[in-house]
Design a protein around this motif. Structure first.
Motif, PDB file in Angstrom:
ATOM      1  N   PRO A 544       0.645  -1.416  -0.142  1.00  0.00           N
ATOM      2  CA  PRO A 544       0.147  -0.013   0.007  1.00  0.00           C
ATOM      3  C   PRO A 544       0.948   1.294   0.090  1.00  0.00           C
ATOM      4  O   PRO A 544       0.231   2.367  -0.507  1.00  0.00           O
ATOM      5  CB  PRO A 544      -0.831  -0.151   1.258  1.00  0.00           C
ATOM      6  CG  PRO A 544      -0.035  -0.857   2.164  1.00  0.00           C
ATOM      7  CD  PRO A 544       0.534  -1.998   1.227  1.00  0.00           C
ATOM      8  N   ALA A 545       1.853   1.354   0.392  1.00  0.00           N
ATOM      9  CA  ALA A 545       2.733   2.583   0.712  1.00  0.00           C
ATOM     10  C   ALA A 545       3.714   2.938  -0.779  1.00  0.00           C
ATOM     11  O   ALA A 545       4.388   2.008  -1.177  1.00  0.00           O
ATOM     12  CB  ALA A 545       3.676   2.439   1.862  1.00  0.00           C
ATOM     13  N   ARG A 546       3.430   4.148  -1.265  1.00  0.00           N
ATOM     14  CA  ARG A 546       4.518   4.237  -2.278  1.00  0.00           C
ATOM     15  C   ARG A 546       5.797   4.196  -2.035  1.00  0.00           C
ATOM     16  O   ARG A 546       6.606   3.793  -3.021  1.00  0.00           O
ATOM     17  CB  ARG A 546       3.964   5.784  -2.697  1.00  0.00           C
ATOM     18  CG  ARG A 546       2.768   5.973  -3.257  1.00  0.00           C
ATOM     19  CD  ARG A 546       2.808   7.380  -3.994  1.00  0.00           C
ATOM     20  NE  ARG A 546       1.270   7.654  -4.384  1.00  0.00           N
ATOM     21  CZ  ARG A 546       0.665   8.602  -3.220  1.00  0.00           C
ATOM     22  NH1 ARG A 546       1.091   9.159  -2.346  1.00  0.00           N
ATOM     23  NH2 ARG A 546      -0.746   8.814  -3.773  1.00  0.00           N
ATOM     24  N   ALA A 547       6.327   4.473  -0.902  1.00  0.00           N
ATOM     25  CA  ALA A 547       7.681   4.534  -0.391  1.00  0.00           C
ATOM     26  C   ALA A 547       8.332   2.921  -0.531  1.00  0.00           C
ATOM     27  O   ALA A 547       9.249   2.801  -1.026  1.00  0.00           O
ATOM     28  CB  ALA A 547       8.074   5.108   0.846  1.00  0.00           C
ATOM     29  N   ASP A 548       7.493   2.078  -0.347  1.00  0.00           N
ATOM     30  CA  ASP A 548       8.001   0.886  -0.438  1.00  0.00           C
ATOM     31  C   ASP A 548       8.017   0.130  -1.920  1.00  0.00           C
ATOM     32  O   ASP A 548       8.898  -0.510  -2.121  1.00  0.00           O
ATOM     33  CB  ASP A 548       6.844  -0.099   0.597  1.00  0.00           C
ATOM     34  CG  ASP A 548       6.948   0.085   2.147  1.00  0.00           C
ATOM     35  OD1 ASP A 548       6.067  -0.310   2.666  1.00  0.00           O
ATOM     36  OD2 ASP A 548       7.973   0.653   2.232  1.00  0.00           O
ATOM     37  N   GLY A 594      -7.538  -0.130   3.142  1.00  0.00           N
ATOM     38  CA  GLY A 594      -8.745   0.223   2.688  1.00  0.00           C
ATOM     39  C   GLY A 594      -9.857   0.477   3.660  1.00  0.00           C
ATOM     40  O   GLY A 594     -10.977   1.271   3.312  1.00  0.00           O
ATOM     41  N   ILE A 595      -9.554  -0.263   4.909  1.00  0.00           N
ATOM     42  CA  ILE A 595     -10.679   0.014   6.075  1.00  0.00           C
ATOM     43  C   ILE A 595      -9.845   0.888   7.004  1.00  0.00           C
ATOM     44  O   ILE A 595     -10.295   2.050   7.150  1.00  0.00           O
ATOM     45  CB  ILE A 595     -11.218  -1.086   6.319  1.00  0.00           C
ATOM     46  CG1 ILE A 595     -11.818  -1.811   5.366  1.00  0.00           C
ATOM     47  CG2 ILE A 595     -12.221  -0.885   7.451  1.00  0.00           C
ATOM     48  CD1 ILE A 595     -13.170  -1.229   4.524  1.00  0.00           C
ATOM     49  N   SER A 596      -8.991   0.336   7.524  1.00  0.00           N
ATOM     50  CA  SER A 596      -8.139   0.957   8.952  1.00  0.00           C
ATOM     51  C   SER A 596      -6.810   1.287   8.542  1.00  0.00           C
ATOM     52  O   SER A 596      -6.242   1.705   9.559  1.00  0.00           O
ATOM     53  CB  SER A 596      -8.483  -0.238  10.108  1.00  0.00           C
ATOM     54  OG  SER A 596      -7.706  -1.245   9.709  1.00  0.00           O
ATOM     55  N   ALA A 597      -6.505   1.177   7.216  1.00  0.00           N
ATOM     56  CA  ALA A 597      -5.013   1.581   6.800  1.00  0.00           C
ATOM     57  C   ALA A 597      -5.218   2.031   5.639  1.00  0.00           C
ATOM     58  O   ALA A 597      -5.861   1.751   4.744  1.00  0.00           O
ATOM     59  CB  ALA A 597      -4.211   0.478   7.107  1.00  0.00           C
ATOM     60  N   PRO A 598      -4.293   3.128   5.118  1.00  0.00           N
ATOM     61  CA  PRO A 598      -4.550   3.848   3.669  1.00  0.00           C
ATOM     62  C   PRO A 598      -4.150   2.975   2.768  1.00  0.00           C
ATOM     63  O   PRO A 598      -2.869   2.345   2.884  1.00  0.00           O
ATOM     64  CB  PRO A 598      -3.730   4.874   4.017  1.00  0.00           C
ATOM     65  CG  PRO A 598      -2.762   4.840   5.184  1.00  0.00           C
ATOM     66  CD  PRO A 598      -3.426   3.962   5.849  1.00  0.00           C
TER      67      PRO A 598
END
Length: 641
Positions: A544-548, A594-598
């Motif tokens: 989910p993270a762009r940085a990763d 999607g629910i509790s994490a972006p």
């Protein structure tokens, strides 16, 4: 150097003894551009909360008058003569104060560019931060540096204080522009301000009481905002960590001595000692002086005897059952480097953790950043005062935790040639049976099959197709169909599914941001190895993270192709093949994307596939893209790629 007289008596609220052990404690660091008013704010907070000893304010004012200097609140903290001479704060200062709700340990960190090391030292100890901005000057380069470093150090709670609002007559437009500017910058790396507060630290406006002329602002004051932050669990609430300091022999007893760093222990508890894994029960607790207690908690130095003879040595860590630390031979850490010589791949190091230490060797350096200008220095080395992620292979195991799990065993000190050269926090700790080879004995061996021979056979080159998207967006479905299509055409594709890898290779990782990053790093390394050997690695990971994902791109280089598998959240939730969305909605799954994490959508992916359309079309689009990118060779006939 002569210190400004700010003595602390045992009865003073500044004394650690003044706060009852059961009260909640929050560590706050105040950072910002030089002269934006950090020390002034700290001095004002101490005054407003009654944290100054009786007569101290008057004494400081008298000292200022004798020196012919106008009184400044910052004089309460400028404890070094050179600071008063130069008008800048050069060290970190830690002072306690309290509100009705909780106790605070306040860390005032320097803002001058030359003292970023001290600022990082302070911020690394904090649970939250106050980022100070001058209303008249706005967001400055040094402000951006400090904000970025807070992100690197993992701080998620940040109050932005727009100071000196009295100088702009509490102009709402000025405040709104700064609020928008700082929010935009912080959003760029996933750090969102908890509160943005207008402030006049000198006059006390919005420190404790509200100020006239700012009726448009309905949010909390600085002290009110601090009280709304979330405090970390107390050390007593964390799992037991009892690093052994020494083992003594008295009469017939072997007494294992140490300090309980977190958790509690009691007579009769079964302990596991890492990294050996040996277990025994506590027969008795020993204390000096006084009678032996039946239990003890975090912060207490204690001795204990065991019900059976097992080998225990200094550096071992006692814990309870499944809550024990990992016996780690591999550490991935975010490191701040202090030495003149660069930290690079192959550097021999000594890692000190609690009461133990082990030698090892640096295996990789990534995400290196120079805090002075925020430039990326590549993945080859960490220079002096640079921050980066470092992978260290140890010659023998150490008991370690990821910092996010338990900070007690999540901080390390790194030595080179018996001198402290850096320090940092552990992002992940992995158990490996294989010890690293000494420096100079590891030599990469190339395959006997030439890349051109693989292309001739498979009719394609190597590639990493990185499929990212929300859970249930269709990543695995598209990946499996694409793998089957390329295989039927005579190619050598391999499907790497995130859930499948978590049952084996990455089975030791959880779902914290740090462990997600490590999961992606490992998958990227594996996929890149396959690509270099002629395969098309089709990776299906939420990531989910762009940085990763950017780190995965750096690892894979030209082999990397990002594919955004896009589907609306409501469509993904309606599919929900594993029932995860339903569980997340009920609160049964934490940190669910999607629910509790972006989920951070790709900004410039090579391919975007809308999986509300036909699956065959999605596969065809990918096949066409691979041909256009030169991965697939022109076919000699209809049977081959």
């Amino acid at each position: 150097m002569t210190a400004l007289p700010l003595s602390v008596s045992p009865a003073s609220p500044l004394s650690p003894e003044a706060s009852p052990a059961e009260r909640e404690l929050l560590r706050i660091v105040i950072v910002g551009h030089v002269d934006h008013g950090k020390s002034t704010l700290v001095g004002r907070i101490l005054h407003e909360t009654g944290a100054l000893p009786d007569g101290k304010l008057e004494m400081i004012k008298a000292v200022s008058a004798r020196r012919g200097m106008p009184f400044e609140w910052s004089f309460l903290l400028d404890a070094l003569q050179t600071e008063r001479d130069q008008g800048i704060t050069v060290d970190t200062t830690q002072i306690r104060f309290k509100t009705d709700q909780r106790d605070y340990l306040l860390i005032d960190a320097p803002g001058h560019v030359e003292f970023l090391r001290n600022m990082i030292t302070g911020a690394a100890q904090a649970d939250a931060a106050v980022l100070l901005i001058d209303a008249a000057e706005g967001v400055r380069e040094q402000t951006r540096r400090h904000a970025f470093l807070l992100h690197l150090l993992g701080l998620r709670q940040v109050i932005v204080a727009v100071n000196k609002m009295d100088r702009v007559d509490y102009d709402r437009a000025v405040f709104a522009k700064i609020e928008a500017d700082v929010a935009s910058y912080l959003d760029g790396f996933g750090l969102h301000p908890t509160f943005v507060v207008p402030l006049s630290a000198r006059d006390g406006g919005f420190v404790k009481e509200r100020a006239e002329g700012a009726d448009w602002y309905s949010g909390p004051t600085i002290l009110g905002a601090l009280d709304k932050l979330t405090a970390p669990p107390g050390l007593g609430d964390l799992p037991l960590r009892f690093p052994v300091q020494a083992v003594y022999k008295f009469d017939e007893r072997r007494i294992i001595a140490g300090r309980i760093e977190s958790g509690r222990l009691s007579v009769g508890d079964e302990l596991t000692f890492e990294p050996s894994g040996a277990t025994a029960r506590i027969r008795s607790l020993e204390a000096w002086p006084g009678p032996a207690p039946l239990s003890a908690g975090a912060g207490q130095s204690i001795g204990l005897t065991l019900d059976k003879d097992i080998f225990v040595a200094r550096g071992d860590v006692a814990a309870h059952g499944k809550l024990r630390p990992r016996a780690a031979r591999r550490l991935t850490a975010r490191v701040f480097w202090l030495a003149d010589a660069e930290l690079k791949i192959g550097t021999p190091v000594t890692v000190r953790l609690a009461t133990n230490s082990a030698t090892g060797v640096v295996r990789s350096v990534a995400s290196a950043v120079d805090p002075a200008n925020l430039t990326t220095e590549g993945i080859a080395a960490l220079g002096r005062n640079h921050v980066g992620e470092v992978d260290i292979a140890l010659h023998r195991p150490l008991a370690a935790d990821a910092y996010s799990i338990n900070p007690i065993l999540g901080r390390i000190v790194i030595e080179v040639d018996r001198k402290i050269a850096g320090g940092g926090i552990v992002l992940s700790a992995a158990s490996e049976d294989k010890s690293p080879a000494p420096r100079g004995e590891v030599v990469a061996v190339d395959s006997a099959v030439r890349p051109a021979d693989r292309v001739a056979r498979y009719r394609h080159g190597g590639a990493v197709l990185w499929l990212t998207g929300l859970p249930a967006a269709g990543k695995s479905t598209v990946a499996r169909a694409t793998e089957k299509r390329l295989f039927d055409l005579g190619g050598a594709p391999l499907f790497l599914d995130g859930d499948t890898l978590r049952t084996g290779l990455n089975g030791d990782l959880g779902f914290s941001p740090e462990e997600r990053s490590e999961n992606i790093r490992r998958v990227a390394e594996m996929a890149t190895f396959l690509a270099k050997n002629g395969h098309i690695a089709i990776v299906a990971l939420v990531s989910p993270a762009r940085a990763d994902r950017e780190r995965a791109r750096q690892i894979a280089g030209a082999y990397f192709h990002e594919v955004h598998i896009r589907a609306p959240l409501e469509v993904c939730e309606a599919r929900d093949p594993k029932g995860h969305y339903a569980r997340a909605r009920k609160g049964e799954m934490a940190n669910f994307t999607g629910i509790s994490a972006p989920y951070e959508e790709p900004e410039q992916p090579e391919v975007v596939l809308d999986t509300t359309s036909d699956l065959t079309l999605c596969v065809s689009v990918l096949e066409t893209y691979l041909s256009g990118a030169g991965v697939l060779s022109p076919a000699d006939d209809d049977a081959g790629i």
